[in-house]
Structures are given as structure tokens and as C-alpha cells.
Design a protein around this motif. Structure first.
Motif, mmCIF file in Angstrom:
data_model
loop_
_atom_site.group_PDB
_atom_site.id
_atom_site.type_symbol
_atom_site.label_atom_id
_atom_site.label_comp_id
_atom_site.label_asym_id
_atom_site.label_seq_id
_atom_site.Cartn_x
_atom_site.Cartn_y
_atom_site.Cartn_z
ATOM 1 N N MET A 123 32.894 78.566 30.066
ATOM 2 C CA MET A 123 33.076 77.488 29.086
ATOM 3 C C MET A 123 33.235 76.151 29.796
ATOM 4 S SD MET A 123 37.064 78.095 27.940
ATOM 5 C CE MET A 123 37.305 76.414 27.320
ATOM 6 N N SER A 124 32.798 75.089 29.120
ATOM 7 C CA SER A 124 33.101 73.737 29.568
ATOM 8 C C SER A 124 34.488 73.365 29.074
ATOM 9 C CB SER A 124 32.071 72.743 29.015
ATOM 10 O OG SER A 124 30.806 72.942 29.593
ATOM 11 N N CYS A 125 35.229 72.651 29.915
ATOM 12 C CA CYS A 125 36.624 72.335 29.590
ATOM 13 C C CYS A 125 36.822 70.879 29.163
ATOM 14 C CB CYS A 125 37.510 72.643 30.794
ATOM 15 S SG CYS A 125 37.522 74.392 31.250
ATOM 16 N N TYR A 126 36.345 69.944 29.965
ATOM 17 C CA TYR A 126 36.543 68.531 29.647
ATOM 18 C C TYR A 126 35.499 67.716 30.398
ATOM 19 C CZ TYR A 126 39.003 68.698 34.143
ATOM 20 O OH TYR A 126 39.329 68.899 35.461
ATOM 21 N N PRO A 127 35.165 66.519 29.886
ATOM 22 C CA PRO A 127 34.143 65.707 30.544
ATOM 23 C C PRO A 127 34.670 64.989 31.778
ATOM 24 C CG PRO A 127 34.966 64.574 28.600
ATOM 25 C CD PRO A 127 35.637 65.921 28.623
ATOM 26 N N GLU A 128 33.787 64.884 32.767
ATOM 27 C CA GLU A 128 34.042 64.053 33.945
ATOM 28 C C GLU A 128 33.032 62.907 33.886
ATOM 29 O OE1 GLU A 128 35.356 66.353 37.601
ATOM 30 O OE2 GLU A 128 34.008 67.785 36.644
ATOM 31 N N TYR A 129 33.500 61.753 33.500
ATOM 32 C CA TYR A 129 32.596 60.643 33.220
ATOM 33 C C TYR A 129 32.076 59.982 34.496
ATOM 34 C CZ TYR A 129 33.161 60.700 28.210
ATOM 35 O OH TYR A 129 33.097 61.064 26.895
ATOM 36 N N VAL A 130 30.808 59.564 34.411
ATOM 37 C CA VAL A 130 30.226 58.745 35.475
ATOM 38 C C VAL A 130 30.696 57.320 35.222
ATOM 39 C CG1 VAL A 130 28.144 58.012 36.667
ATOM 40 C CG2 VAL A 130 28.228 60.277 35.587
ATOM 41 N N GLN A 131 31.690 56.902 35.987
ATOM 42 C CA GLN A 131 32.280 55.580 35.847
ATOM 43 C C GLN A 131 31.639 54.659 36.886
ATOM 44 O OE1 GLN A 131 36.788 56.101 35.391
ATOM 45 N NE2 GLN A 131 36.139 58.171 35.922
ATOM 46 N N ILE A 132 30.872 53.695 36.417
ATOM 47 C CA ILE A 132 30.177 52.773 37.323
ATOM 48 C C ILE A 132 31.000 51.493 37.369
ATOM 49 C CG2 ILE A 132 27.974 51.704 37.913
ATOM 50 C CD1 ILE A 132 26.646 53.670 35.933
ATOM 51 N N ILE A 133 31.787 51.372 38.420
ATOM 52 C CA ILE A 133 32.741 50.273 38.567
ATOM 53 C C ILE A 133 32.064 49.131 39.321
ATOM 54 C CG2 ILE A 133 35.066 49.680 39.325
ATOM 55 C CD1 ILE A 133 34.896 52.086 37.391
ATOM 56 N N ALA A 134 32.139 47.922 38.780
ATOM 57 C CA ALA A 134 31.441 46.788 39.413
ATOM 58 C C ALA A 134 32.295 45.530 39.351
ATOM 59 C CB ALA A 134 30.108 46.541 38.716
ATOM 60 N N ASN A 135 32.015 44.615 40.282
ATOM 61 C CA ASN A 135 32.744 43.347 40.241
ATOM 62 C C ASN A 135 32.359 42.576 38.975
ATOM 63 O OD1 ASN A 135 30.485 41.508 40.753
ATOM 64 N ND2 ASN A 135 30.561 42.177 42.882
ATOM 65 N N LYS A 136 33.174 41.593 38.619
ATOM 66 C CA LYS A 136 33.057 40.953 37.307
ATOM 67 C C LYS A 136 31.762 40.174 37.109
ATOM 68 C CE LYS A 136 35.984 40.715 34.499
ATOM 69 N NZ LYS A 136 36.254 41.547 33.291
ATOM 70 N N SER A 137 31.011 39.919 38.180
ATOM 71 C CA SER A 137 29.745 39.195 38.039
ATOM 72 C C SER A 137 28.603 40.114 37.615
ATOM 73 C CB SER A 137 29.386 38.504 39.359
ATOM 74 O OG SER A 137 29.054 39.465 40.355
ATOM 75 N N ILE A 138 28.837 41.415 37.605
ATOM 76 C CA ILE A 138 27.799 42.392 37.261
ATOM 77 C C ILE A 138 28.130 42.997 35.896
ATOM 78 C CG2 ILE A 138 26.744 44.594 37.935
ATOM 79 C CD1 ILE A 138 27.386 43.861 40.841
ATOM 80 N N ASN A 139 27.147 42.967 34.979
ATOM 81 C CA ASN A 139 27.404 43.399 33.616
ATOM 82 C C ASN A 139 26.530 44.552 33.150
ATOM 83 O OD1 ASN A 139 29.394 41.246 32.711
ATOM 84 N ND2 ASN A 139 27.688 39.952 33.393
ATOM 85 N N SER A 140 25.523 44.919 33.925
ATOM 86 C CA SER A 140 24.622 45.983 33.494
ATOM 87 C C SER A 140 24.139 46.767 34.707
ATOM 88 C CB SER A 140 23.419 45.406 32.751
ATOM 89 O OG SER A 140 22.575 44.699 33.639
ATOM 90 N N ILE A 141 23.619 47.961 34.459
ATOM 91 C CA ILE A 141 23.075 48.767 35.540
ATOM 92 C C ILE A 141 21.868 48.076 36.158
ATOM 93 C CG2 ILE A 141 21.984 50.982 36.090
ATOM 94 C CD1 ILE A 141 23.800 52.251 33.949
ATOM 95 N N GLU A 142 21.067 47.391 35.341
ATOM 96 C CA GLU A 142 19.917 46.657 35.878
ATOM 97 C C GLU A 142 20.349 45.603 36.893
ATOM 98 O OE1 GLU A 142 18.624 47.716 31.577
ATOM 99 O OE2 GLU A 142 20.482 47.178 32.640
ATOM 100 N N ASP A 143 21.560 45.045 36.711
ATOM 101 C CA ASP A 143 22.069 44.014 37.625
ATOM 102 C C ASP A 143 22.391 44.552 39.020
ATOM 103 O OD1 ASP A 143 21.911 42.170 35.586
ATOM 104 O OD2 ASP A 143 24.053 42.224 35.103
ATOM 105 N N LEU A 144 22.361 45.879 39.173
ATOM 106 C CA LEU A 144 22.673 46.460 40.481
ATOM 107 C C LEU A 144 21.531 46.295 41.477
ATOM 108 C CD1 LEU A 144 24.445 49.796 39.434
ATOM 109 C CD2 LEU A 144 25.512 47.679 40.245
ATOM 110 N N LYS A 145 20.366 45.905 41.019
ATOM 111 C CA LYS A 145 19.243 45.725 41.938
ATOM 112 C C LYS A 145 19.593 44.704 43.012
ATOM 113 C CE LYS A 145 14.266 45.081 42.151
ATOM 114 N NZ LYS A 145 13.005 44.918 41.375
ATOM 115 N N GLY A 146 19.405 45.105 44.260
ATOM 116 C CA GLY A 146 19.704 44.229 45.390
ATOM 117 C C GLY A 146 21.161 44.199 45.793
ATOM 118 N N LYS A 147 22.008 44.956 45.117
ATOM 119 C CA LYS A 147 23.438 44.932 45.389
ATOM 120 C C LYS A 147 23.845 46.071 46.328
ATOM 121 C CE LYS A 147 24.383 41.482 42.570
ATOM 122 N NZ LYS A 147 23.049 41.222 41.977
ATOM 123 N N LYS A 148 25.050 45.940 46.881
ATOM 124 C CA LYS A 148 25.635 46.974 47.748
ATOM 125 C C LYS A 148 26.451 47.921 46.874
ATOM 126 C CE LYS A 148 27.262 43.490 49.937
ATOM 127 N NZ LYS A 148 28.031 42.562 50.803
#
Length: 331
Positions: A123-148
Motif C-alpha cells: 500500500m501507499s502510505c503518504y505523499p512525498e512531494y517534489v518541492q522545488i525551492i528557489a530564490n525569490k527572483s525565480i517564479n516558474s520552472i521555466e525560469d530555471l533555464k541557465g540557473k544553478k
């Protein structure tokens, strides 16, 4: 007081675990003339959620199910647990469902290996979320292009999650970002120090390293929209979709939609059907007590227990979920 009680419960479980490390004639949990069904459960590090949750689970089941003796073992978590199950060092384990899928089908981190088919899903018990933590200047996954971007330890399940999610947004993990391989705590430090711009963290929320970061540093959690989540779920089968509630971290006020993998219990195929059936039934019959011992117990449900699983279910689990109407009855 609650912490003291939990510590006492965990100590008792580990004493039992040491006594059972060598296994026994009934270690697969079959009906053996009234003898105790002894099952060793592989978990994770002693400070992690897998270990704490599994310890409470074992304590409750041992008290409530006559003849059941589940012991917990601290391990290196998902990938290590698959290997321990395959060699019969353990009969139960809790793992990420994506790693479970990779091993069963010899994909991604198991690419080139033989499929490991000695286990099935309970059985599955609980979700483990993919938490994409970014500095405040980044607002979307697309904004990760060129970033570290830190994508977890090299070859880890986190790195494969990052690869898949970035690809869904048209980004190549090897070409479109500067990839860093760091664990959660190091990623948090690097984000705070400005040596990276974002990090992937895959864990149940709130995650300790991220909570500690939020105490001194403001960040965004990047959302996964419904369209891209559906594409990921369609392609891989092990993702689920939900949200990280607002206020989980003090610098993120609003809920953030995100994909998750599931913390999933697996069992060796040779554990008896009756033992697994009784185990799953007891988990739901005693959910309130499990939730008292560990917060993740409150997230258990019969419906989510079958989500994100795309390998065969153990016959005992299948029997239970069929009786409960979660699975359609066989014609």
C-alpha cells in the motif's frame, strides 16, 4: 510527554528488531502452526520519517494482531531497501514508489540490471512531494533555464525526478541548467549562501532542512501546473498530484500545486497472503492510534493507498482492497 512516549515505543521496537535480525523458519510470515509471524521491515535513517513512521506502525500492529511480530531496521532507505528485500534480509520495506518501479522494470537507476521481481506492493502510505525551492527572483520552472540547480545526490531518485520534471517543461538537465548534486541540508545551505539558485527536495512536508532554511531565508516553491502534472502521470504512472499547503513554510503563504511520489510499503512475494491481509486490515482498523503516534498516520486512506502503484499488488493487499470496494471484484 508525547515525544517521551514515542521514544519509549521506538526503543521497544528496536529491541525486538535486534532479537529478530537473524530471521527464523517462519521469517516469511506464513502460518506455521500458531508460531509468531516474524517480519523485519527496512526503513531509513533513524532521524527520518520512514524510520519513525514504521516504528509506530510496527508497535501498533504487534499489539493489535495476534501472532504478528514486526521489527524495524534503520537502513539507507529506498534503493538499499529493495536490495535487502531481494536477498530476504528483510521481508517488508517502505520505499519511494518510483524507485520501486525502476527496480521492478530495470529502468533509470537500475538501467542495465536484471529486473528485481521478488516483491510486490502492499500500500501507499503518504505523499512525498517534489518541492522545488528557489530564490525569490525565480517564479516558474521555466525560469530555471541557465540557473544553478541542485538535483539531489548523483544517481538518486531525486535526480531522476528532477530530470523528468525539467524535461516536461522542455529543459534538459544536462544542458539547460548548471547541475549540482547535493543532499537536502547542503542544498539549503548553498541556496542561503547564493552558490545555487534552486534545489529539488523530495520528501514529506514539512521537511526539516527546508523548515530550517525558512527560519532565516525567504524562498519560493515553484508550482507544477495541472497540464504538466498530467503529462508526467501519464508517462510514468508513479506520480500523484496535490498541493503543499500554504504556511507549511513561513515564507510561502499560499498553497503550491506539486507532484509527489508515494511512500509505499512493499513485501516479499513469499510472505503469506493471510499475513499481509491481516496487516493491511489492522492498519486501517487502528489508524487513529497510528496517527496519535505519528502525524503521517493521519494521511492514510484506502483510496490513496492504491495510488501511484504500477507494479503488481501482493495477493493479501489485493484481497483486502477488493473486499473494501477499492478494487473491482473479479468477475
Amino acid at each position: 510527554m508525547k515525544k517521551k512516549i514515542l521514544a519509549m515505543l521506538m526503543a521497544g521496537v528496536m529491541v525486538l528488531g535486534l532479537a529478530a535480525c537473524g530471521g527464523g523458519d517462519d521469517s516469511t510470515g506464513g502460518e506455521t502452526g500458531g508460531e509468531t509471524a516474524s517480519l523485519s521491515m527496512a526503513t531509513g535513517g533513524t532521524s527520518g520519517t520512514y524510520y519513525g513512521f514504521s516504528g509506530v506502525l510496527a508497535q501498533v500492529l504487534n499489539e493489535k494482531v495476534e501472532g504478528m511480530n514486526i521489527t524495524v531496521q534503520a537502513t539507507g532507505a529506498s534503493k538499499a531497501n529493495i536490495d535487502l528485500i531481494d536477498t530476504n534480509a528483510n521481508q517488508l520495506a517502505i520505499v519511494q514508489n518510483d524507485v520501486m518501479y525502476y527496480a521492478y522494470n530495470a529502468k533509470d537507476m537500475y538501467d542495465g540490471a536484471n529486473p528485481i521481481e521478488s516483491y510486490s506492493a502492499v500500500m501507499s502510505c503518504y505523499p512525498e512531494y517534489v518541492q522545488i525551492i528557489a530564490n525569490k527572483s525565480i517564479n516558474s520552472i521555466e525560469d530555471l533555464k541557465g540557473k544553478k540547480v541542485s538535483v539531489g545526490d548523483a544517481g538518486s531518485g531525486v535526480e531522476f525526478n528532477a530530470r523528468q520534471i525539467l524535461a516536461a517543461y522542455g529543459l534538459d538537465i544536462e544542458k539547460d541548467i548548471t547541475k549540482n548534486n547535493q543532499g537536502f541540508a547542503d542544498s539549503a545551505d548553498s541556496l542561503k549562501n547564493g552558490t545555487i539558485d534552486a534545489a529539488f527536495v523530495v520528501a514529506g512536508y514539512p521537511t526539516t532542512a527546508v523548515s530550517e532554511l525558512a527560519s532565516t531565508y525567504e524562498f519560493n516553491i515553484l508550482p507544477v501546473d495541472e497540464e504538466h502534472a498530467k503529462a508526467l502521470m501519464d508517462e510514468y504512472g508513479f506520480y500523484t498530484y496535490g498541493e503543499i499547503p500554504g504556511g507549511t513554510y513561513k515564507c510561502v503563504a499560499d498553497a503550491v500545486p506539486a507532484v509527489a511520489v508515494m511512500a509505499t510499503i512493499i513485501a516479499r512475494n513469499d510472505v503469506s497472503e493471510d499475513v499481509i491481509y491481516n496487516m493491511v486490515k489492522a492498519i486501517f482498523d487502528n489508524q487513529e492510534e497510528i496517527a496519535t503516534g505519528h502525524a503521517k498516520g493521519a494521511e492514510l486512506s484506502k483510496e490513496t493507498a492504491v495510488q501511484g502503484i504500477n507494479i503488481p499488488f501482493h495477493p493479501g493487499a489485493e484481497k483486502y482492497f477488493t473486499e473494501e470496494g477499492v478494487f473491482p471484484a473479479a468477475e
